[in-house]
Design an enzyme around this catalytic site. Structure first.
Site, PDB file in Angstrom:
ATOM      1  N   HIS A 268       0.833  -1.208   0.000  1.00 22.11           N
ATOM      2  CA  HIS A 268       0.000   0.000   0.000  1.00 22.11           C
ATOM      3  C   HIS A 268       0.868   1.259   0.000  1.00 22.11           C
ATOM      4  CE1 HIS A 268      -3.695   2.305   1.117  1.00 22.11           C
ATOM      5  NE2 HIS A 268      -2.794   3.105   1.666  1.00 22.11           N
ATOM      6  N   GLU A 269       1.756   1.358   0.962  1.00 23.77           N
ATOM      7  CA  GLU A 269       2.594   2.564   1.052  1.00 23.77           C
ATOM      8  C   GLU A 269       3.518   2.665  -0.160  1.00 23.77           C
ATOM      9  OE1 GLU A 269       1.788   4.721   3.169  1.00 23.77           O
ATOM     10  OE2 GLU A 269       0.504   3.433   4.400  1.00 23.77           O
ATOM     11  N   HIS A 272       1.769   4.505  -2.890  1.00 18.80           N
ATOM     12  CA  HIS A 272       1.866   5.966  -2.695  1.00 18.80           C
ATOM     13  C   HIS A 272       3.244   6.468  -3.139  1.00 18.80           C
ATOM     14  CE1 HIS A 272      -1.875   6.745  -0.579  1.00 18.80           C
ATOM     15  NE2 HIS A 272      -1.619   5.907   0.408  1.00 18.80           N
ATOM     16  N   GLU A 298      -4.881   7.484  -3.056  1.00 17.53           N
ATOM     17  CA  GLU A 298      -5.338   6.174  -2.583  1.00 17.53           C
ATOM     18  C   GLU A 298      -5.554   5.217  -3.762  1.00 17.53           C
ATOM     19  OE1 GLU A 298      -5.514   4.952   0.499  1.00 17.53           O
ATOM     20  OE2 GLU A 298      -4.734   6.856   1.268  1.00 17.53           O
TER      21      GLU A 298
END
Lengths: 504, 504
Positions: A268-269, A272, A298
């Protein structure tokens, strides 16, 4: 008639941008250290330094002569190169948003949310909604007032939805969430009725923290991050930030009893961070650096977490990395078992631990409660009841206490009302990207299975990442997908995926 | 006659101090991250952010209205509280030092040393003095010119000696180094003639890095640092910095084949950090925060490294910490053996690895070469020859190459000519503190043996640390010791210690 020469105004703009850059850079490092390494007693001085730097940034941007420079340049947009034209547009919008709120009220609000964040932290630990309650009312009241300054003609909640995701409103999100609910609620009911769940047994055990940090690096390397432009730090609540395209931070955590949490936090990170590393380097020292909106941000993190990371195809290369670090615990697991385990769909209490299917319902609940608070139909004291009713109604679960209820998320204490919907929206954007890639011939599953994400990254870099803040979300989606945002990609994806997994 | 009311000038002073504080804070975090965690590709943006922030600090301090405010306040010092009076004095001096050099020349110089630092780094690795040589000449030439701006009536090297240690000059250091040489040179000769050296055999082996980092924390905890106000990071070249008294950084390194290096690096850096943590917290957001000079700062670091850390009394508690982390490797060592090993005195090539006795001779060599460069009697091309001659003359060692010769230290590439003497001076200050403590009844050896440094810290905190930049070095020494600086404390200490160890 005198011909306008933009040279000196452009020089003023460039000088302003460098000063704003230096403050963003400083505040980025200061915040990162605050969340990762700063000593307990360092907080007051950090708060003071941040307050001074952000006040200076506000003063720089709101100076009357900056308004005049931006106006003159905007009136002669035909004389500007593309980058400067985007800067003028984005800085003008940033300035309007900053200038509308009186400086003293802004400062009071900064202090209020700083205090509220602290109170929330303690309230959550103590399971004590009552101590946090007055802050919720005061923050909502202040945000309503600020919305009035920003756009007196508009509904206050709409103003904040639009601030977090340009172009959105209640009308927009109502339509979106109606579509989502229509798809997800019956699916969840069918899954529950089925009475079968994938096993998590193979993933229990002890996973050494130091090895998990090595795995964390493996994962973002596989994801395709430039490791010479990335720092990984340790924190309680994972987050990503970036100073320039060649310098991104990820802060994350590991739990020794849960290796899966680390794997998906990093995916997830890492999403980003890929976005941030992918912004046009020419924007590095300008207001065009960074993600354009929370929803688009997101959409990148959840794309790599879910569309890639929880796909059946990617299970093999991902599991292989995990097995290399934890051969004893995971050597016997096969990719299909891993795929099922990380897609176990189950109504639950905690948003951040929710699966891909039920996740959006957690967001719907927050969206509905925020609206009631902003319309005045509810006060903070009503929230625990509203929370329990909705968790029971949408997810069929009983909320045992506020710690696992309305106190679970940090957002409201930070004044982030209107932010939650962007999580669901970001997830939905991703399904549309994926469909478009596949339509254009990207062999999505084949690439995931091969652990070769380069062509997928290239697609996202070209359509999304490179633009930074230079394109608004609607334009980005239209440019990337050739059509406006359409939630049916998302609902089809969820239906296909979970119908197959659960044999519905 | 109108009465002067300082209220608005004091408000202007306080506002300036906060803005300067925010920049120091930001640059502190940015530099710390630059030395510890930043990704390789982050350097250019970091340099840009630092350049902008430091230029802003320069502009803030040098603004004409600030000069007027400081002048009015200085003219009415009787109306000021002590803290403001010190601030006015220190800021006036800082301002004079900043304002004398034209901004463009200062910026050019910043670029020159930034480039020179890079070139030095590569030159050292490649053992290539020739590539670094032109930078040395250009830096010396620029520093001579700047000295002329700062004080045209004074010898340029004296100007820089005084800048790094207020109140010093060649005349001062010549006297000091003559005393030191008179003591050290015959002692070193006697040690060499003795033909015996303590054994280091017990300290060879492999010392796990993770355990060494735990030991590093143990050491600064025993030293007495407030661990809730300290961050420890990893870097190549150890250093210490501090943002406020409640937030200090230590960055250090460990070598798995050398546990002693880590122990003494931490004791040294911990001494710097104790000083920073001990500054009056009322100075936190002002220009009075921080150490007053390099000599006084080194006097704290070298006090804990040597007077405490290499004392026979402290060997037992220090070794006990090491044994707790490395029972297998060090369990059999006794404190006396450890004491002898860490005090092995031996002429060598590398300053940072030199023992307490020969250390000052490494400094003398640099001091003499710097004078020749500043007087024009030598050019950079002469340095390798001058270096070899002096290492042979003072220490009796042959310099095999420039990497282990004139390229070993980072300082000259950073424009820090005039800085080296403060290391020796700081060591000498410490002997005088120690004698004074003992004279006043502090049971120095007893406290060290008990591992209870609190009364020693209390003495230093009261006499040195609390004042930050509010007292100049001469006044500090006079106030702390009841007499001016006197190098005979240092020479007596060295004579007694090494005569005993080596049975001379």
């Amino acid at each position: 008639m005198t011909t306008y020469d933009p040279t000196s105004d452009l020089a003023a703009l460039d000088a302003l941008e460098l000063k704003l850059f230096a403050r963003r850079y400083a505040m980025g490092d200061i915040n990162f250290n605050g969340e990762t390494i700063d000593p307990a007693k360092g907080a007051p001085a950090r708060g003071e330094a941040l307050a001074i730097l952000s006040e200076e940034a506000h003063e720089l941007l709101c100076a009357p002569e900056v308004g005049e420079v931006l106006e003159r340049l905007a009136a002669h947009a035909e004389l500007l190169d593309d980058t400067h034209a985007h800067q003028v547009r984005v800085l003008t919008r940033d300035r309007e948003q900053s200038i509308s709120v009186p400086a003293r009220e802004e400062a009071d609000y900064t202090r209020l949310v700083s205090e509220a964040g602290d109170v929330w932290h303690r309230a959550k630990l103590a399971n004590d909604w009552a101590s946090f309650e007055p802050y919720v009312d005061r923050i909502v009241e202040t945000m309503r007032r600020f919305a009035g300054y920003k756009d007196p003609a508009r509904d206050p909640y709409d103003v904040w939805l639009d601030e977090f995701e340009i172009g959105t409103s209640r009308a927009f999100y109502d339509r979106f969430f109606d579509q989502v609910k229509e798809c997800v609620i019956p699916l969840v009911a069918d899954v529950c009725a089925k009475g079968w769940q994938p096993s998590l047994d193979s993933f229990r055990g002890h996973f050494d923290a130091a090895k998990q940090w090595e795995l964390a690096r493996d994962i973002v390397e596989l994801e395709g991050l430039d490791m010479d432009a990335l720092v990984i730090g340790k924190t309680e609540h994972p987050f990503t930030d970036s100073l320039v395209s060649s310098h991104a931070f990820i802060a994350s955590h590991v739990h020794e009893d849960d290796v899966i949490s680390n794997v998906y936090s990093m995916l997830h990170e890492g999403g980003h961070a890929l976005y941030e590393q992918g912004v046009n380097p020419a924007y590095d020292y300008t207001s065009l650096k960074g993600g354009v909106s929370m929803g688009i941000h997101e959409s990148q993190s959840r794309f790599f977490e879910n569309y890639v990371g929880r796909s059946e195809a990617f299970a093999a290369p991902l599991l292989a990395l995990m097995q290399r670090r934890f051969p004893e615990q995971l050597g016997h697991v096969d990719p299909h078992e891993f795929y099922l385990a990380v897609n176990r769909a189950e109504p639950s209490l905690i948003r951040t631990e929710a699966d891909e299917l039920t996740y959006a319902l957690h967001i719907v609940i927050r969206y509905e409660i925020e609206q009631l608070l902003f319309s005045g139909e509810a006060k903070a004291c009503d929230v625990p009841r509203l929370w329990a009713e909705r968790y029971k109604g949408y997810l069929g679960v009983e909320v045992p206490d506020d710690r696992r209820g309305a106190l679970q998320d940090t957002h409201w204490g930070g004044g982030m009302f209107g932010y939650f919907p962007t999580y669901a929206l970001g997830s939905a954007y991703g399904a549309q990207y994926r469909d478009k890639m596949v339509e254009e011939g990207v062999d999505f599953d084949g690439l995931c299975a091969a652990g070769d994400l380069a062509p997928i990254r290239a697609w996202l870099a070209e359509r999304i990442w490179q633009f930074g803040r230079a394109k608004d979300p609607n334009d980005l989606i239209l440019g990337a997908c050739g059509e406006p945002f359409d939630a049916s990609h998302f609902t089809r994806y969820l239906t296909d995926k979970f119908t197959t997994i659960y044999g519905l």
